[in-house]
Design a protein around this motif. Structure first.
Motif, mmCIF file in Angstrom:
data_model
loop_
_atom_site.group_PDB
_atom_site.id
_atom_site.type_symbol
_atom_site.label_atom_id
_atom_site.label_comp_id
_atom_site.label_asym_id
_atom_site.label_seq_id
_atom_site.Cartn_x
_atom_site.Cartn_y
_atom_site.Cartn_z
ATOM 1 N N LEU A 1 0.832 -1.209 0.000
ATOM 2 C CA LEU A 1 0.000 0.000 0.000
ATOM 3 C C LEU A 1 0.867 1.259 0.000
ATOM 4 N N PHE A 2 1.883 1.262 0.844
ATOM 5 C CA PHE A 2 2.802 2.395 0.953
ATOM 6 C C PHE A 2 3.471 2.669 -0.398
ATOM 7 N N VAL A 3 3.975 1.637 -1.048
ATOM 8 C CA VAL A 3 4.656 1.795 -2.338
ATOM 9 C C VAL A 3 3.668 2.206 -3.429
ATOM 10 N N THR A 4 2.442 1.717 -3.362
ATOM 11 C CA THR A 4 1.424 2.104 -4.340
ATOM 12 C C THR A 4 1.110 3.591 -4.245
ATOM 13 N N VAL A 5 0.917 4.081 -3.027
ATOM 14 C CA VAL A 5 0.659 5.519 -2.832
ATOM 15 C C VAL A 5 1.860 6.321 -3.325
ATOM 16 N N PHE A 6 3.060 5.874 -2.974
ATOM 17 C CA PHE A 6 4.280 6.556 -3.417
ATOM 18 C C PHE A 6 4.345 6.630 -4.944
ATOM 19 N N ALA A 7 4.129 5.507 -5.615
ATOM 20 C CA ALA A 7 4.220 5.469 -7.084
ATOM 21 C C ALA A 7 3.141 6.321 -7.737
ATOM 22 N N MET A 8 1.921 6.235 -7.228
ATOM 23 C CA MET A 8 0.829 7.017 -7.821
ATOM 24 C C MET A 8 1.067 8.516 -7.667
ATOM 25 N N GLN A 9 1.473 8.940 -6.494
ATOM 26 C CA GLN A 9 1.689 10.369 -6.259
ATOM 27 C C GLN A 9 2.942 10.874 -6.980
ATOM 28 N N THR A 10 3.938 10.013 -7.137
ATOM 29 C CA THR A 10 5.119 10.387 -7.920
ATOM 30 C C THR A 10 4.726 10.602 -9.371
ATOM 31 N N ALA A 11 3.886 9.721 -9.910
ATOM 32 C CA ALA A 11 3.430 9.858 -11.296
ATOM 33 C C ALA A 11 2.607 11.125 -11.492
ATOM 34 N N VAL A 12 1.748 11.435 -10.523
ATOM 35 C CA VAL A 12 0.930 12.655 -10.608
ATOM 36 C C VAL A 12 1.831 13.884 -10.638
ATOM 37 N N LEU B 1 9.932 13.025 -4.263
ATOM 38 C CA LEU B 1 9.764 13.616 -2.941
ATOM 39 C C LEU B 1 8.285 13.853 -2.638
ATOM 40 N N ALA B 2 7.535 14.292 -3.645
ATOM 41 C CA ALA B 2 6.094 14.468 -3.470
ATOM 42 C C ALA B 2 5.422 13.126 -3.202
ATOM 43 N N GLY B 3 5.843 12.083 -3.907
ATOM 44 C CA GLY B 3 5.293 10.749 -3.675
ATOM 45 C C GLY B 3 5.576 10.258 -2.269
ATOM 46 N N SER B 4 6.810 10.477 -1.796
ATOM 47 C CA SER B 4 7.144 10.031 -0.444
ATOM 48 C C SER B 4 6.393 10.851 0.604
ATOM 49 N N HIS B 5 6.173 12.121 0.329
ATOM 50 C CA HIS B 5 5.409 12.970 1.248
ATOM 51 C C HIS B 5 4.024 12.375 1.490
ATOM 52 N N TRP B 6 3.316 12.045 0.416
ATOM 53 C CA TRP B 6 1.960 11.509 0.559
ATOM 54 C C TRP B 6 1.962 10.098 1.146
#
Length: 144
Positions: free
Chosen positions: A81-92, A105-110
Motif C-alpha cells: 500500500l505504501f509503495v502504491t501511494v508513493f508510485a501514484m503520487q510520484t506519477a501525478v 519527494l512528493a510521492g514520499s510525502h503523501w
C-alpha cells in the motif's frame, strides 16, 4: 509498558519523513530510521506478550503461529500500500511537470502522510491495552 510512548515516537518519525527535503542530511534520515526501528521493538515485544497472555497455555503455540503469520502478511500488505501511494503520487507530480527528484519527494510525502494517518489509529488503540490477568498456578496443567 512502553507501547504508548514508542507509538508516539513512530508517529513523530513518520511526520519527519513526510517533511523531507532535498537538503535533508542523509545521517539525519538514518538516525530517524534507527529511532523508529528501536521504537518498533519497544512496541512489538509487549504487544505480543499481551496478545499471548490471554490464551490458555495449551493454545500458546497456535497463538504464536497466528501472530507471526499476521505480522508478516500485514507487513507485506502495508508495504504494498505504501509503495502504491508513493508510485501514484510520484506519477501525478511528474505529469504536472515536476523534475524526477521533486516528483519522488512528493510521492514520499503523501506515502508517509498516509502511513502516519494509519499509525494514528495505532496510537489511539495503544491507550486501550491492558496487562492480562496473572494466571492461576493451580489452573495450569503439569508438564510431561
Amino acid at each position: 509498558m512502553l507501547v504508548v510512548p514508542a507509538s508516539m515516537v513512530v508517529l513523530a518519525v513518520f511526520g519527519f519523513f513526510a517533511m523531507l527535503t532535498p537538503t535533508t542530511p542523509w545521517w539525519l534520515i538514518m538516525v530517524a530510521h534507527v529511532v523508529m526501528s528501536v521504537s518498533f521493538a519497544c512496541i512489538f515485544t509487549p504487544l505480543f506478550t499481551v496478545a499471548l497472555g490471554v490464551l490458555p497455555p495449551r493454545l500458546y503455540s497456535h497463538g504464536s503461529a497466528l501472530i507471526g503469520t499476521i505480522q508478516q502478511v500485514a507487513g507485506a500488505a502495508g508495504t504494498a500500500l505504501f509503495v502504491t501511494v508513493f508510485a501514484m503520487q510520484t506519477a501525478v507530480a511528474a505529469q504536472a511537470g515536476a523534475p524526477e527528484a521533486q516528483a519522488m519527494l512528493a510521492g514520499s510525502h503523501w506515502a508517509f502522510l498516509g502511513a502516519g494517518a494509519v499509525w494514528t489509529a495505532a496510537v489511539i488503540a495503544s491507550f486501550f491495552l491492558r496487562k492480562p490477568e496473572d494466571a492461576d498456578p493451580a489452573g495450569i496443567p503439569a508438564g510431561h
